[in-house]
Design an enzyme around this catalytic site. Structure first.
Site, short mmCIF file in Angstrom:
data_model
loop_
_atom_site.label_atom_id
_atom_site.label_comp_id
_atom_site.label_asym_id
_atom_site.label_seq_id
_atom_site.Cartn_x
_atom_site.Cartn_y
_atom_site.Cartn_z
N HIS A 161 0.83 -1.21 0.00
CA HIS A 161 0.00 0.00 0.00
C HIS A 161 0.86 1.26 0.00
O HIS A 161 0.38 2.34 0.29
CB HIS A 161 -0.94 0.01 1.21
S1 FES Z 1 1.76 -0.60 3.26
FE1 FES Z 1 0.10 -1.91 3.71
S2 FES Z 1 1.10 -3.72 4.43
FE2 FES Z 1 2.74 -2.35 4.02
#
Ligand code: FES
Length: 196
Positions: A161
């Site tokens: 993410h």
């Molecule tokens: S940014 Fe979501 S698990 Fe690492």
């Protein structure tokens, strides 16, 4: 091709990545494989030990909970991927530039304010030991393997993410709420780290 050496014992496995940057790196699947080997070893011990002595349980538990990482071959700018309590662990030898970069950040600019000195051991501030587990939802960040994306702050990058960690493993951008976790560890010698 990168050269990879894998070493392990009943409770730990260590992966040293060293090469020309073409290695895509050890990712979650590899850690799962390594963890499975480690777990198999631990299971073997668990079956035998009760037959030998019920009294040695606490000693066995202690041994299973620690991991030793040999850093004698680790060069500045390189990292070792290991496994600690069945989770990925990163050991990174920082370059002087990476140390300066970490120390040049104002604590007020940090989401989870910690200095590099607070995240390392005295006399070993160039050796960053963190869990290789993103504090958002638990993916394994990139950056420990040669040639992997280290993100916008030169440390680690979690592609799940988009969390960016700096050279001290501190969260700088993205959804992760806190810095990469620093486990308890010691230096039995200058070239050996014992985690746990
Ligand atoms: S940014 Fe979501 S698990 Fe690492």
């Amino acid at each position: 091709m990168a050269d990879q050496a894998i070493a392990g014992n009943d409770s730990a496995a260590t992966v040293v990545t060293k090469g020309d940057g073409t290695d895509a790196g050890v990712r979650r699947r590899d850690f799962i494989n390594i963890a499975a080997i480690s777990a198999a070893g631990v299971g073997g011990v668990a079956v035998i030990v009760p037959l030998v002595s019920q009294m040695s349980a606490s000693k066995d538990v202690l041994a299973e909970s620690s991991t030793e990482v040999d850093v004698s071959a680790l060069e500045e700018g390189q990292a070792i991927k290991a496994v600690f309590r069945k989770q990925p662990l990163f050991v990174r030898k920082l370059t002087p530039q990476e140390i300066a970069q970490a120390n040049g950040v104002s604590l007020s600019a940090l989401r989870d304010p910690e200095t590099l000195a607070e995240r390392t051991l005295e006399g070993h501030t160039n050796m960053l030991v963190t869990m290789g587990v993103c504090t958002h939802l638990g993916c394994v960040p990139l950056g420990a393997g040669e040639g992997e994306n280290r993100g916008e702050y030169g440390g680690y990058f979690c592609p799940c993410h988009g969390s960016h960690y700096d050279t001290a493993g501190r969260i700088r951008k993205g959804p992760a709420p806190t810095n990469l976790v620093v486990p308890e560890y010691t230096f039995p010698s200058d070239t050996l780290i014992r985690i746990g």
